[in-house]
Design an enzyme around this catalytic site. Structure first.
Site, mmCIF file in Angstrom:
data_model
loop_
_atom_site.group_PDB
_atom_site.id
_atom_site.type_symbol
_atom_site.label_atom_id
_atom_site.label_comp_id
_atom_site.label_asym_id
_atom_site.label_seq_id
_atom_site.Cartn_x
_atom_site.Cartn_y
_atom_site.Cartn_z
ATOM 1 N N GLU A 140 44.933 47.183 52.231
ATOM 2 C CA GLU A 140 44.011 46.614 53.415
ATOM 3 C C GLU A 140 44.637 46.974 54.575
ATOM 4 O O GLU A 140 43.560 47.207 55.624
ATOM 5 C CB GLU A 140 44.489 45.079 52.922
ATOM 6 C CG GLU A 140 43.916 44.116 51.933
ATOM 7 C CD GLU A 140 42.365 44.162 51.933
ATOM 8 O OE1 GLU A 140 41.795 44.393 52.861
ATOM 9 O OE2 GLU A 140 42.047 43.652 50.796
ATOM 10 N N GLU A 373 30.761 35.717 43.915
ATOM 11 C CA GLU A 373 31.690 36.532 43.408
ATOM 12 C C GLU A 373 31.745 36.955 41.970
ATOM 13 O O GLU A 373 32.218 38.380 42.031
ATOM 14 C CB GLU A 373 33.155 35.955 44.089
ATOM 15 C CG GLU A 373 34.311 36.921 43.865
ATOM 16 C CD GLU A 373 34.377 37.810 45.102
ATOM 17 O OE1 GLU A 373 33.540 37.996 45.994
ATOM 18 O OE2 GLU A 373 35.272 38.608 45.235
#
Ligand SMILES: *[C@@H]1O[C@H](CO)[C@@H](O)[C@H](O)[C@H]1NC(C)=O
Ligand SMILES: *[C@@H]1O[C@H](CO)[C@@H](O)[C@H](O)[C@H]1NC(C)=O
Ligand SMILES: *[C@@H]1O[C@H](CO)[C@@H](O)[C@H](O)[C@H]1NC(C)=O
Ligand SMILES: *[C@@H]1O[C@H](CO)[C@@H](O)[C@H](O)[C@H]1NC(C)=O
Ligand SMILES: *[C@@H]1O[C@H](CO)[C@@H](O)[C@H](O)[C@H]1NC(C)=O
Ligand SMILES: *[C@@H]1O[C@H](CO)[C@@H](O)[C@H](O)[C@H]1NC(C)=O
Length: 579
Positions: A140, A373
């Site tokens: 990330e 999702e």
């Protein structure tokens, strides 16, 4: 090398180079209707407003913390929470890294706001430090922070002179280099595969988990490679390359990879994988690394990996998961992250297949108003717990690529509808909020930084591609542009030695801009026997545009199902004879 008209975008460009005679779509098809141009202008103004609504609220209520909580107009120092589902090892004294500002820099440039860009750059130059006691997720932090800084550095220094002369002295690059050095400590493992977590100040923590994901090891090469090219320090690129090679060596005989693995033992933990969470950007970075750095190695990996995906994961327009060892389907689920895949297929030139899958994703978007999702394909229902939509960009990203490749105005309609849904369901006074449950549209107090770096950016570029005119960029998985430079298309030595990073020198070779054109299309070797299934990474056109034929050899490969078309009794190419 063929001469190509300017003004076409890199993916089309590259694909003409890879498969010059296969690219069906006309890039000269201009927007011939002025109403379309007017509409795009209107839409791009709307997106601009969206971006500033999100950005200004962040700057007002959350900066210099990481992300905005738009419902309460508060902040969250979420860099340490990304990928950290159980929120373990949270630091006590971490006050954020201006994450959303870093993520906004390239978007500000694309929107043409150089004054705000410059303000951001100077704030970061003076105030950002990575010497903080914060345990972060390497993947990330790489795509968001390192990628954001490297891209912004390039945008600050390119020939367009966006910054007041003399004010910029590579501060963003210095920050990126400092961060990159901290990353290197994660790679100190017996396998060269990096730990998923490092503490920015102290390095890998004692008793740190050795579990990581395929994306975590295979999606570092763009940012770390660019950092090496910019700084001249090859260690970043080597570390990422070594990890990628190790990961690739762990593939099964079917050329499939799993989802999670152990960085110390180099063994798989989760054997089931698809193209969604935990794996997605691994595929993306193979092809993009090839485009950026021109190494054949990346192309070879990508080609094998892509073919395996098409062969084992695809079911019509859908992609399920499969066990890497057997290729047997495991989970029949659509996840919203998979929606990036059509965009990748456009890069590969597989436009019909991209179009097909994109339509299905858009269908699900329409069914719920946004993309949930996780959706259970076998039961045609939502996953019981993963019903959220956190402002993800993947569908609009694919829409943008498909529009660039086809100029079909239908994709503009799709973009408009996506934009309208975002404004209808997620816009609040304090920014844009995530959706917790797509069945109730209940909101969640979080504006993710990728809304600024990707969702708004791809929407804007869909309606206004000015930024891309005369520039060849690829976008990282976080939406940060990196330019395709001939000076980066150089070969690195095939050998590397992790114990002696500094000794290895760049091996400058003759520039090979035409590497693409030397590639053959992978679908040309056909098995004429019983097995008519063709392993195709790009479609093959019928030899005549009117699809007339004398025999099967005149017919191509249908990329939407990877089958070879055959010549009918009546003399037309089609699929009807294929069993
Ligand atoms: C973070 O902010 C708090 C409160 O303002 C302050 O006490 C603390 O020293 C800060 N931590 C760091 C590392 O700057
Ligand atoms: C740039 O962004 C700032 C902050 O949102 C805004 O005040 C300014 O008007 C913008 N400038 C342009 C040219 O859009
Ligand atoms: C750095 O941060 C301080 C404190 O927030 C601020 O006063 C200063 O203006 C910042 N530097 C720049 C260049 O913006
Ligand atoms: C690491 O794990 C061992 C065994 O579980 C434990 O004895 C030790 O205290 C742990 N160290 C730290 C720093 O948590
Ligand atoms: C995309 O699919 C639709 C519906 O199947 C079709 O009408 C359209 O021509 C396709 N576009 C491309 C570029 O393949
Ligand atoms: C590193 O490589 C350089 C140049 O090849 C060599 O002179 C040096 O001895 C090497 N250092 C180590 C520690 O292997």
């Amino acid at each position: 090398m063929i001469m190509l008209p300017r003004k076409i975008l890199i993916w089309v460009h590259l694909f003409l180079l890879i498969c010059p005679n296969l690219f069906l779509l006309s890039n000269s098809k201009l927007d011939s209707y002025s109403y379309l141009a007017a509409k795009k202008k209107r839409m791009s103004e709307k997106v601009r407003k969206m971006f500033y609504h999100a950005y200004d609220n962040y700057m007002m209520h959350a900066f210099p913390h990481d992300e905005l909580k738009p419902l309460t107009k508060e902040f969250t120092d979420s860099l340490t929470e990304l990928g950290n589902l159980k929120l373990e090892h949270q630091p006590e004294h971490y006050n954020g890294s201006a994450l959303s500002l870093i993520e906004s820099l390239s978007s500000l440039v694309i929107l043409g706001n150089f004054t705000e860009f410059e303000k951001g750059v100077s704030w970061l130059s003076e105030n950002l430090t990575f010497d903080v006691d914060a345990r972060i997720n390497l993947f990330e932090c790489n795509i968001r922070v390192l990628g954001g800084l490297v891209s912004a550095h390039i945008l600050a220094t390119d020939s367009t002179n966006r910054l007041v002369q003399g004010t910029y002295k590579n501060q963003l690059l210095d920050l990126a280099e400092d961060l990159g050095r901290r990353f290197l400590r994660a790679f100190d493992t017996p396998t060269g595969l990096p730990y998923a977590w490092i503490n920015l100040k102290y390095g890998v923590m004692e008793n740190e988990t050795t579990e990581t994901s395929t994306s975590g090891c295979g999606s570092l090469i763009l940012e770390m490679g660019a950092l090496s090219r910019l700084t001249g320090d090859p260690r970043f690129e080597y570390a990422a390359l070594r990890a990628l090679r190790k990961l690739w060596s762990m593939r099964s005989s079917l050329n499939l990879l799993g989802t999670t693995l152990d960085v110390v033992t180099g063994e798989w933990i989760e054997y089931s994988a698809g193209i969604g969470a935990g794996v997605d950007s691994f595929y993306e970075y193979l092809i993009k690394a090839y485009i950026l750095f021109g190494r054949d190695e990346f192309w070879r990996m990508f080609q094998s990996a892509y073919i395996a995906v098409q062969k084992y994961f695809r079911y019509g327009p859908w992609y399920h998961e499969a066990d890497m060892r057997t290729g047997k389907p495991t989970y029949w689920q659509l996840t919203s992250l998979q929606a990036f895949w059509p965009g990748l297929q456009v890069l590969v030139g597989d436009v019909p297949a991209a179009n097909l899958s994109h339509r299905e994703f858009y269908h699900i978007w329409n069914k719920f108003g946004v993309l949930p999702e996780r959706y259970l394909l076998d039961h045609q229902m939502l996953h019981p717990t993963e019903k959220y939509y956190p402002l993800r960009p993947e569908l609009v990203e694919s829409t943008f690529y498909l529009y660039q490749a086809t100029k079909d105005p239908w994709y503009i309609e799709v973009g408009e509808s996506i934009m309208d849904s975002l404004n209808l369901y997620t816009k609040v006074e304090g920014g844009y909020a995530s959706i917790r449950d797509v069945t109730t549209m209940q909101l969640e107090d979080h504006q993710h930084s990728f809304f600024l770096s990707e969702t708004c950016k791809y929407l804007y570029l869909l309606f206004d591609g000015t930024f891309l005119v005369n520039h060849n960029y690829i976008f990282t998985t976080e939406g940060h542009p990196l330019p395709i430079l001939s000076s980066w298309q150089e070969r690195f030595p095939d050998t590397y030695n992790s114990n002696n990073w500094t000794s290895t020198k760049y091996e400058k070779q003759v520039k090979r801009l035409s590497a693409m054109s030397m590639q053959v299309c992978p679908a040309t070797t056909l098995n004429h026997g019983q097995d008519e299934r063709v392993e195709s990474a790009c479609h093959v056109l019928d030899s005549r545009a009117d699809h007339r034929c004398f025999d099967d050899d005149d017919c191509g490969v249908d990329s939407s199902n990877c089958r070879r078309r055959s010549c009918s009794m009546a003399g037309y190419c089609g699929q009807w004879l294929v069993t």
